[in-house]
Design a protein around this motif. Structure first.
Motif, PDB file in Angstrom:
ATOM      1  N   GLN A  20       2.093   1.827  -3.444  1.00  0.00           N
ATOM      2  CA  GLN A  20       1.001   2.255  -4.319  1.00  0.00           C
ATOM      3  C   GLN A  20       0.683   3.724  -4.094  1.00  0.00           C
ATOM      4  O   GLN A  20       0.459   4.468  -5.045  1.00  0.00           O
ATOM      5  CB  GLN A  20      -0.236   1.403  -4.040  1.00  0.00           C
ATOM      6  CG  GLN A  20      -1.446   1.802  -4.828  1.00  0.00           C
ATOM      7  CD  GLN A  20      -2.702   1.074  -4.353  1.00  0.00           C
ATOM      8  OE1 GLN A  20      -2.713   0.414  -3.328  1.00  0.00           O
ATOM      9  NE2 GLN A  20      -3.765   1.216  -5.110  1.00  0.00           N
ATOM     10  N   TRP A  21       0.682   4.166  -2.846  1.00  0.00           N
ATOM     11  CA  TRP A  21       0.405   5.569  -2.516  1.00  0.00           C
ATOM     12  C   TRP A  21       1.479   6.479  -3.125  1.00  0.00           C
ATOM     13  O   TRP A  21       1.159   7.510  -3.722  1.00  0.00           O
ATOM     14  CB  TRP A  21       0.342   5.733  -1.000  1.00  0.00           C
ATOM     15  CG  TRP A  21       0.055   7.115  -0.571  1.00  0.00           C
ATOM     16  CD1 TRP A  21      -1.151   7.740  -0.511  1.00  0.00           C
ATOM     17  CD2 TRP A  21       1.019   8.086  -0.127  1.00  0.00           C
ATOM     18  NE1 TRP A  21      -1.005   9.028  -0.067  1.00  0.00           N
ATOM     19  CE2 TRP A  21       0.316   9.263   0.184  1.00  0.00           C
ATOM     20  CE3 TRP A  21       2.397   8.049   0.052  1.00  0.00           C
ATOM     21  CZ2 TRP A  21       0.955  10.395   0.646  1.00  0.00           C
ATOM     22  CZ3 TRP A  21       3.037   9.185   0.510  1.00  0.00           C
ATOM     23  CH2 TRP A  21       2.302  10.344   0.801  1.00  0.00           C
ATOM     24  N   LYS A  77       1.017   6.702  -6.929  1.00  0.00           N
ATOM     25  CA  LYS A  77      -0.083   7.594  -7.319  1.00  0.00           C
ATOM     26  C   LYS A  77       0.314   9.057  -7.142  1.00  0.00           C
ATOM     27  O   LYS A  77      -0.007   9.900  -7.980  1.00  0.00           O
ATOM     28  CB  LYS A  77      -1.338   7.288  -6.507  1.00  0.00           C
ATOM     29  CG  LYS A  77      -2.050   6.049  -6.958  1.00  0.00           C
ATOM     30  CD  LYS A  77      -3.327   5.836  -6.175  1.00  0.00           C
ATOM     31  CE  LYS A  77      -4.059   4.607  -6.647  1.00  0.00           C
ATOM     32  NZ  LYS A  77      -5.292   4.376  -5.878  1.00  0.00           N
ATOM     33  N   LYS A  78       0.995   9.371  -6.043  1.00  0.00           N
ATOM     34  CA  LYS A  78       1.432  10.750  -5.812  1.00  0.00           C
ATOM     35  C   LYS A  78       2.433  11.195  -6.883  1.00  0.00           C
ATOM     36  O   LYS A  78       2.375  12.334  -7.362  1.00  0.00           O
ATOM     37  CB  LYS A  78       2.058  10.910  -4.418  1.00  0.00           C
ATOM     38  CG  LYS A  78       1.068  10.834  -3.300  1.00  0.00           C
ATOM     39  CD  LYS A  78       0.137  12.011  -3.340  1.00  0.00           C
ATOM     40  CE  LYS A  78      -0.811  11.988  -2.171  1.00  0.00           C
ATOM     41  NZ  LYS A  78      -1.753  13.085  -2.204  1.00  0.00           N
ATOM     42  N   PHE A 135       0.806  -1.214   0.000  1.00  0.00           N
ATOM     43  CA  PHE A 135       0.000   0.000   0.000  1.00  0.00           C
ATOM     44  C   PHE A 135       0.844   1.270   0.000  1.00  0.00           C
ATOM     45  O   PHE A 135       0.558   2.194  -0.772  1.00  0.00           O
ATOM     46  CB  PHE A 135      -0.987   0.017   1.166  1.00  0.00           C
ATOM     47  CG  PHE A 135      -1.854   1.233   1.157  1.00  0.00           C
ATOM     48  CD1 PHE A 135      -2.902   1.337   0.270  1.00  0.00           C
ATOM     49  CD2 PHE A 135      -1.601   2.294   2.007  1.00  0.00           C
ATOM     50  CE1 PHE A 135      -3.700   2.465   0.233  1.00  0.00           C
ATOM     51  CE2 PHE A 135      -2.387   3.426   1.976  1.00  0.00           C
ATOM     52  CZ  PHE A 135      -3.438   3.502   1.094  1.00  0.00           C
ATOM     53  N   PRO A 136       1.889   1.376   0.833  1.00  0.00           N
ATOM     54  CA  PRO A 136       2.712   2.601   0.758  1.00  0.00           C
ATOM     55  C   PRO A 136       3.352   2.811  -0.618  1.00  0.00           C
ATOM     56  O   PRO A 136       3.424   3.937  -1.095  1.00  0.00           O
ATOM     57  CB  PRO A 136       3.783   2.388   1.841  1.00  0.00           C
ATOM     58  CG  PRO A 136       3.170   1.418   2.781  1.00  0.00           C
ATOM     59  CD  PRO A 136       2.300   0.525   1.949  1.00  0.00           C
TER      60      PRO A 136
END
Length: 179
Positions: free
Chosen positions: A70-71, A74-75, A67-68
């Protein structure tokens, strides 16, 4: 068939949010590590159900760890898209027509981010299409337009790009809204 739909619902819950995935990961980890020492966990630790704990642990652990990343991905994509959009607006500012320069001169000379214009002006529509102006409110043929942040900052630095000393901006007439 019910078992498959129940499994799909469980997987949806795992991937619903990172908090749920982390919680499932730690619950599965605790049950696997201390389950033999706690009598309440004995029915869960039979070999047929033990595989589901491992699957839940692996899936939720993988999602919790990914998840990190992926975050951040996206950023980074959002920042790249914003940078490309800003560069596109700046290159568009460098190739303005005379009438478009006159439109933007009013914003810069009056130090206003929002100015009203006729919705029927082709120059205004062109600047809106390219993202330099954006309508914030319209009423009939009158619209209030705002200069984008990137365009405004660039125009403040390089006011000479919209200067037309040989052909000054005409004053607004009372029939401006008829255009």
């Amino acid at each position: 068939m019910d078992a498959i739909s129940a499994l799909i619902k469980v997987l949806e819950k795992i991937f619903l949010s990172p908090r749920v995935a982390v919680t499932i990961f730690f619950v599965c980890l605790v049950v696997l590590l201390v389950g033999t020492h706690v009598a309440v966990f004995a029915p869960i630790l039979i070999p047929a159900r033990l595989i589901w704990l491992w699957i839940g642990l692996l899936l939720s652990g993988f999602y919790s760890l990914s998840f990190p990343a992926q975050w951040v991905w996206k950023k980074c994509l959002h920042a790249l898209f914003k940078h490309q959009n800003n560069q596109r607006e700046i290159s568009r500012i460098k190739s303005l027509t005379l009438d478009e320069k006159h439109i933007l001169q009013e914003f810069v000379e009056e130090h206003e981010r929002v100015v009203s214009w006729s919705m029927n002006r082709l120059e205004v529509a062109s600047l809106c299409h390219d993202g330099i102006l954006s309508p914030i409110q319209t009423h009939g043929t009158i619209g209030f337009f705002r200069v984008s942040d990137a365009a405004w900052d660039y125009l403040q630095k390089y006011k000479g790009l919209i200067a037309t000393p040989e052909n000054p901006r005409p004053k607004r007439t009372k029939n401006e809204w008829m255009i």
